[in-house]
Design an enzyme around this catalytic site. Sequence first.
Site, PDB file in Angstrom:
ATOM      1  N   GLU A   3       3.659  -5.129  12.429  1.00  0.00           N
ATOM      2  CA  GLU A   3       2.586  -4.089  11.982  1.00  0.00           C
ATOM      3  C   GLU A   3       1.714  -4.519  11.193  1.00  0.00           C
ATOM      4  OE1 GLU A   3       3.116  -1.045  13.454  1.00  0.00           O
ATOM      5  OE2 GLU A   3       5.095  -0.974  14.009  1.00  0.00           O
TER       6      GLU A   3
ATOM      7  N   ASN B  68       0.636  -1.273  -0.016  1.00  0.00           N
ATOM      8  CA  ASN B  68       0.055  -0.010  -0.022  1.00  0.00           C
ATOM      9  C   ASN B  68       0.845   1.135  -0.055  1.00  0.00           C
ATOM     10  OD1 ASN B  68       0.645  -0.897   2.617  1.00  0.00           O
ATOM     11  ND2 ASN B  68      -0.656   0.788   3.237  1.00  0.00           N
TER      12      ASN B  68
ATOM     13  N   GLU C  98       7.740   0.707  15.576  1.00  0.00           N
ATOM     14  CA  GLU C  98       8.587   1.299  14.751  1.00  0.00           C
ATOM     15  C   GLU C  98       8.750   2.727  14.893  1.00  0.00           C
ATOM     16  OE1 GLU C  98       7.129  -0.226  10.953  1.00  0.00           O
ATOM     17  OE2 GLU C  98       8.947  -1.225  10.762  1.00  0.00           O
TER      18      GLU C  98
HETATM   19  N1  LIG Z   1       0.353  -1.514  10.807  1.00  0.00           N
HETATM   20  C1  LIG Z   1       0.784  -1.152   9.757  1.00  0.00           C
HETATM   21  O1  LIG Z   1       1.870  -0.059   9.769  1.00  0.00           O
HETATM   22  C2  LIG Z   1       0.566  -1.474   8.242  1.00  0.00           C
HETATM   23  C3  LIG Z   1       1.012  -0.515   7.392  1.00  0.00           C
HETATM   24  C4  LIG Z   1       0.536  -0.801   6.091  1.00  0.00           C
HETATM   25  C5  LIG Z   1      -0.281  -2.053   5.909  1.00  0.00           C
HETATM   26  N2  LIG Z   1      -0.518  -2.726   6.945  1.00  0.00           N
HETATM   27  C6  LIG Z   1      -1.443  -3.917   6.738  1.00  0.00           C
HETATM   28  O2  LIG Z   1      -0.894  -4.492   5.406  1.00  0.00           O
HETATM   29  C7  LIG Z   1      -2.263  -5.407   4.865  1.00  0.00           C
HETATM   30  C8  LIG Z   1      -2.110  -5.107   3.452  1.00  0.00           C
HETATM   31  O3  LIG Z   1      -0.933  -5.520   2.877  1.00  0.00           O
HETATM   32  P1  LIG Z   1      -0.711  -6.904   1.894  1.00  0.00           P
HETATM   33  O4  LIG Z   1      -2.023  -7.464   1.459  1.00  0.00           O
HETATM   34  O5  LIG Z   1       0.531  -6.934   1.459  1.00  0.00           O
HETATM   35  O6  LIG Z   1      -0.319  -7.937   3.396  1.00  0.00           O
HETATM   36  P2  LIG Z   1       0.107  -9.482   3.241  1.00  0.00           P
HETATM   37  O7  LIG Z   1       0.012  -9.897   4.608  1.00  0.00           O
HETATM   38  O8  LIG Z   1      -0.666 -10.218   2.324  1.00  0.00           O
HETATM   39  O9  LIG Z   1       1.363  -9.139   2.705  1.00  0.00           O
HETATM   40  C9  LIG Z   1       2.485  -8.566   3.207  1.00  0.00           C
HETATM   41  C10 LIG Z   1       3.901  -8.932   2.823  1.00  0.00           C
HETATM   42  O10 LIG Z   1       4.120 -10.003   3.665  1.00  0.00           O
HETATM   43  C11 LIG Z   1       4.326 -11.262   2.454  1.00  0.00           C
HETATM   44  N3  LIG Z   1       3.831 -12.619   3.227  1.00  0.00           N
HETATM   45  C12 LIG Z   1       2.619 -12.712   2.971  1.00  0.00           C
HETATM   46  N4  LIG Z   1       2.382 -13.921   3.878  1.00  0.00           N
HETATM   47  C13 LIG Z   1       3.849 -14.398   4.192  1.00  0.00           C
HETATM   48  C14 LIG Z   1       4.253 -15.328   5.136  1.00  0.00           C
HETATM   49  N5  LIG Z   1       3.487 -16.469   5.472  1.00  0.00           N
HETATM   50  N6  LIG Z   1       5.446 -15.386   5.257  1.00  0.00           N
HETATM   51  C15 LIG Z   1       6.328 -14.334   4.909  1.00  0.00           C
HETATM   52  N7  LIG Z   1       5.777 -13.249   4.162  1.00  0.00           N
HETATM   53  C16 LIG Z   1       4.539 -13.135   3.867  1.00  0.00           C
HETATM   54  C17 LIG Z   1       3.986 -10.666   1.142  1.00  0.00           C
HETATM   55  O11 LIG Z   1       4.458 -11.317   0.177  1.00  0.00           O
HETATM   56  C18 LIG Z   1       4.199  -9.237   1.422  1.00  0.00           C
HETATM   57  O12 LIG Z   1       5.360  -8.884   1.111  1.00  0.00           O
HETATM   58  C19 LIG Z   1      -3.316  -4.665   5.538  1.00  0.00           C
HETATM   59  O13 LIG Z   1      -3.870  -5.624   6.340  1.00  0.00           O
HETATM   60  C20 LIG Z   1      -3.046  -3.591   6.342  1.00  0.00           C
HETATM   61  O14 LIG Z   1      -3.455  -2.980   7.379  1.00  0.00           O
HETATM   62  C21 LIG Z   1      -0.213  -2.562   8.113  1.00  0.00           C
HETATM   63  O1  LIG Z   2      -1.101   5.371   5.311  1.00  0.00           O
HETATM   64  S1  LIG Z   2      -0.116   4.274   5.488  1.00  0.00           S
HETATM   65  O2  LIG Z   2       0.549   4.451   4.170  1.00  0.00           O
HETATM   66  O3  LIG Z   2      -0.626   2.900   5.385  1.00  0.00           O
HETATM   67  C1  LIG Z   2       0.975   4.350   6.749  1.00  0.00           C
HETATM   68  C2  LIG Z   2       2.343   4.410   6.521  1.00  0.00           C
HETATM   69  C3  LIG Z   2       2.914   4.398   7.670  1.00  0.00           C
HETATM   70  C4  LIG Z   2       2.490   4.692   8.747  1.00  0.00           C
HETATM   71  C5  LIG Z   2       3.401   4.794  10.138  1.00  0.00           C
HETATM   72  O4  LIG Z   2       4.182   5.517   9.994  1.00  0.00           O
HETATM   73  C6  LIG Z   2       1.117   4.708   9.053  1.00  0.00           C
HETATM   74  C7  LIG Z   2       0.316   4.585   7.882  1.00  0.00           C
END
Ligand SMILES: NC(=O)c1ccc[n+]([C@@H]2O[C@H](COP(=O)([O-])OP(=O)(O)OC[C@H]3O[C@@H](n4cnc5c(N)ncnc54)[C@H](O)[C@@H]3O)[C@@H](O)[C@H]2O)c1
Ligand SMILES: O=S(=O)(O)c1ccc(CO)cc1
Length: 483
Positions: free
Chosen positions: A251, A153, A463
């Site tokens: 995260e 994202n 982080e």
């Molecule tokens: N808390 C935060 O700071 C934060 C920030 C951005 C996105 N997110 C979360 O990320 C999600 C969206 O991102 P996404 O669809 O790419 O997530 P995802 O969990 O599908 O993938 C994230 C990353 O992990 C890898 N991955 C997936 N399964 C894995 C496994 N079993 N072992 C090792 N690596 C693995 C993927 O290839 C990718 O690089 C949303 O739920 C969003 O809320 C959280």
């Molecule tokens: O809005 S987001 O791009 O998902 C985002 C990125 C980083 C952080 C924390 O620094 C929060 C939200």
Amino acid sequence: MHEAKPMLIGGEDVPGEVGIPPLKSVNPATGEVNYEVAAAGADAVDRAVRNAAQAFAKRSWREMLPMQRARILFGIADGMERESDMLARLQMLENGKVWSECVKQVKSAAATFRYYGAVCETTGSEVTPARGDYVSMTAYEPYGVVAAITPWNSPLTMEAQKIAPALAAGNAVILKPSEVTPSTGLAVARIALKAGLPPGILNVLTGTGLDVGAALVSHPLVRMVSFTGGTESGRRIAEVAARKLMPVALELGGKSPHILFEDADIDAAVAAVADGIFEGSGQSCVAGSRLFVQKSIHDVVVKKLVERARSLRVDLPDAPGAEMGPLATFAQRDKVEGMVDEARAAGAVILAGGARPSAPQLCNGAYYLPTIIGGIDNNAAIAQNEIFGPVLCVLPFETEEDLIAQANGTAFGLASGVWTANYKRAWRVARALEAGTVWINTYKQLSVATPFGGFKDSGIGREKGISGMRLYQQPKGIYFGMA
Ligand SMILES: NC(=O)c1ccc[n+]([C@@H]2O[C@H](COP(=O)([O-])OP(=O)(O)OC[C@H]3O[C@@H](n4cnc5c(N)ncnc54)[C@H](O)[C@@H]3O)[C@@H](O)[C@H]2O)c1
Ligand SMILES: O=S(=O)(O)c1ccc(CO)cc1
């Protein structure tokens, strides 16, 4: 079609393995294939980890004077700023964010490298007070090989947020970017090499999570994992890490409440609520996806929000004045659409959006209109599950007590926002909310110096800030006898 973009291992370009199909990067704004990117297999994963372990074992990076390490981190920031257009364009092509947001994220990612350059130069060991005939100190040592796994994202933001502190702490890093957005991480790692980072200290493996990510996490020479992504992927990684007794930082997802009391500055709040859910097409972990609005101002707030949603300029990401682009993938658009359709079928009222746009220039892209949903309560599936799309759930409340119970009534605890003119109420509510971040009379302000992370299913660890570098270090107590 050109050759697939290579990975970066030990400072060298490495093509994909024979028999492993490359990743196809698709522009979500048009549906066209951008290019192909190599995908790692088991051999490349092992090679990258061994390379990183050897580079770390040379001790030249971890023992480099912090001032010199800082200079390299500053050099990476300079390089990113010089290459700002290239980095912003890669991110836009791969995840469809609008140009202005991509440019902003390059700047803030560069600033993250600068910040951790300063942190590594100024944050030292601690000496505990003398205790009779000995003194002791706490030294902070790197783990060794750290795996940084990032989502699609906001790739530049997430990559910088992990790579910069992990390097500042003296580790060797293997970045595994999302298979949807593989290119910005590769480009940043090449900029880092040019800035003088020793080869092997930052490697990039591209491929899917279930193949490359999982192999990386379970590799015996990987000593720490920093992961940002979905809650279920985080859980799986934590299970493997538990078996290895390896620290993890997670995260994860969110379902953040954005709260409007009747004494709020309504126009400022409405603008922040709209930005908080529609920026980045709602694909933000901190998206304010549940709006709790006090009943007395419900109708006026909803009217203003619906006007804002309908007037928001949804367009091609590089169209001048575009405010919202497509979702990052067609699969994500279909998922969001499916969740809204299910809510509608269950009796929810679609107050705005709830459909794909009809403009001809958008018909081949992964677009979905800014959507506002009412007529639901906090237990509805659409109010409980992370959507990760431009969809706002409106939930009226009457009393502060009722509000707190509902706002905390999900599995997540990432972020929250409160709008009120009453500072005592703001304080009470901020303390009562189960969330790693609370914004008061603002939303989505993010400082690199302030720790960020989740309560409950939104994650483990923090982080950013100085704690963001400590995440990548293990404390060691060293005692000096003075007798
Ligand atoms: N808390 C935060 O700071 C934060 C920030 C951005 C996105 N997110 C979360 O990320 C999600 C969206 O991102 P996404 O669809 O790419 O997530 P995802 O969990 O599908 O993938 C994230 C990353 O992990 C890898 N991955 C997936 N399964 C894995 C496994 N079993 N072992 C090792 N690596 C693995 C993927 O290839 C990718 O690089 C949303 O739920 C969003 O809320 C959280
Ligand atoms: O809005 S987001 O791009 O998902 C985002 C990125 C980083 C952080 C924390 O620094 C929060 C939200």
